[in-house]
Scaffold this motif. Structure first.
Motif, mmCIF file in Angstrom:
data_model
loop_
_atom_site.group_PDB
_atom_site.id
_atom_site.type_symbol
_atom_site.label_atom_id
_atom_site.label_comp_id
_atom_site.label_asym_id
_atom_site.label_seq_id
_atom_site.Cartn_x
_atom_site.Cartn_y
_atom_site.Cartn_z
ATOM 1 N N GLU A 251 0.831 -1.206 0.000
ATOM 2 C CA GLU A 251 0.000 0.000 0.000
ATOM 3 C C GLU A 251 0.869 1.262 0.000
ATOM 4 O O GLU A 251 0.544 2.246 -0.653
ATOM 5 N N ASP A 252 1.938 1.233 0.759
ATOM 6 C CA ASP A 252 2.849 2.392 0.808
ATOM 7 C C ASP A 252 4.117 2.036 0.035
ATOM 8 O O ASP A 252 5.085 1.529 0.585
ATOM 9 N N SER A 253 4.091 2.322 -1.256
ATOM 10 C CA SER A 253 5.211 1.965 -2.130
ATOM 11 C C SER A 253 6.475 2.752 -1.796
ATOM 12 O O SER A 253 7.585 2.276 -2.015
ATOM 13 N N THR A 254 6.313 3.944 -1.232
ATOM 14 C CA THR A 254 7.474 4.784 -0.893
ATOM 15 C C THR A 254 8.367 4.087 0.127
ATOM 16 O O THR A 254 9.598 4.086 0.001
ATOM 17 N N ILE A 255 7.741 3.487 1.156
ATOM 18 C CA ILE A 255 8.499 2.791 2.195
ATOM 19 C C ILE A 255 9.279 1.629 1.597
ATOM 20 O O ILE A 255 10.457 1.424 1.916
ATOM 21 N N LEU A 256 8.639 0.875 0.713
ATOM 22 C CA LEU A 256 9.303 -0.269 0.086
ATOM 23 C C LEU A 256 10.472 0.170 -0.787
ATOM 24 O O LEU A 256 11.542 -0.452 -0.769
ATOM 25 N N ILE A 257 10.276 1.232 -1.552
ATOM 26 C CA ILE A 257 11.346 1.735 -2.425
ATOM 27 C C ILE A 257 12.537 2.197 -1.585
ATOM 28 O O ILE A 257 13.688 1.898 -1.906
#
Length: 292
Positions: A251-257
């Protein structure tokens, strides 16, 4: 004989590179998993907190209009995630399914009450806040009782804090160990070339010139190890997301990136720093110290 020795040297070199890449990949993979846990500690804690339900039991004298107003006001409250009305007939049906027998047959009536089950937003799940909410709801004249699992709320809040703290401590320790392991692997690979380093130095090569190929080579190994770690980490992410969709990992792609980029950068950075200081150490040794 010369060809056989050359093949042996190549196999030894490949084995050395393989061990460095593998150690970097494994360590970065573990760091990535720990990073994932750290970044998602709150999300996992929130998931468990939002399973807490407050049951608002209504008096039999409560009018339908009052019940509707109650459900709407609870649904709109900032502390509510979901408010579901459960009639006494629905509750009786659920109890019958759970018990495997109809308790109304021998009681002769339905003793249960109409209720509204309120699931709370995670930010409001603490013993103090829930007690305040329960007291506020109990003030309504048509509310008979407000019930929730007080021991569970206290235990959940306390354990989530402890888990978050221990995950941070474990992450710090493992990060330190990871740096040591990668550093040791790179130092061992350079140790086998200490005579080459000293020979180049003796014929007049500068320290920068000698260090450069080692740094470039080990950065390449660090990049390869980081790529392998990211592939393994991606596999774990897909598996966890498939089997635990409620965590919402994507859901939070920023954290994964940020996590994936950090793992990659860390692999390159540790490789660079370890190689720099390892080569510097052998460059500063006297020739007779190379044998110890």
């Amino acid at each position: 004989m010369s060809k056989s020795f050359e093949n042996y040297q190549k196999r030894k070199l490949i084995s050395s590179y393989f061990s460095v890449v593998l150690s970097i990949a494994l360590v970065l993979f573990l760091l990535g998993i720990l990073g994932l846990l750290v970044l998602n500690t709150k999300k996992m804690g929130d998931h468990f907190k939002e399973q807490i339900t407050i049951s608002v039991f209504l008096k039999d004298s409560a009018k339908e209009v009052e019940i509707d107003q109650m459900q709407k006001s609870l649904s709109m409250a900032e502390y509510t995630k979901k408010a579901i009305y459960v009639s006494k007939d629905e509750a009786a049906k659920q109890h019958t399914e759970e018990l495997g027998e109809n308790f109304q047959d021998f009681l002769g009536y339905n003793p249960l009450k109409n209720s509204i089950d309120v699931q709370l937003n995670a930010d409001f799940v603490s013993p103090e806040q829930i007690a305040t909410i329960a007291e506020e709801i109990s003030g309504k004249g048509y509310v008979d009782e407000v019930s929730y699992d007080k021991p569970l709320v206290g235990l959940l809040t306390e354990n989530i804090k402890k888990i978050g703290l221990w995950i941070l401590i474990a992450s710090s320790i493992f990060t330190f160990i990871a740096v040591l392991l990668i550093n040791s692997s790179i130092r061992l690979s350079i140790y086998s070339k200490r005579f080459i380093i000293k020979t180049m130095q003796m014929v007049g090569a500068t320290k920068t010139f000698i260090r450069r190929p080692f740094i470039i080579n080990n950065i390449k190994l660090g990049i390869l190890g980081a790529i392998l770690a990211l592939i393994a980490l991606g596999g774990v992410l897909l598996y966890v997301n498939e089997h635990f969709k409620e965590l919402g990992l994507f859901e939070d792609s920023t954290i994964l990136i940020v996590l994936l980029v950090s793992v990659f950068v860390l692999g390159v950075l540790i490789s660079f720093i370890s190689t720099y200081f390892a080569t510097q150490r052998f460059l500063n040794l006297r020739t007779d110290e190379l044998y110890y």
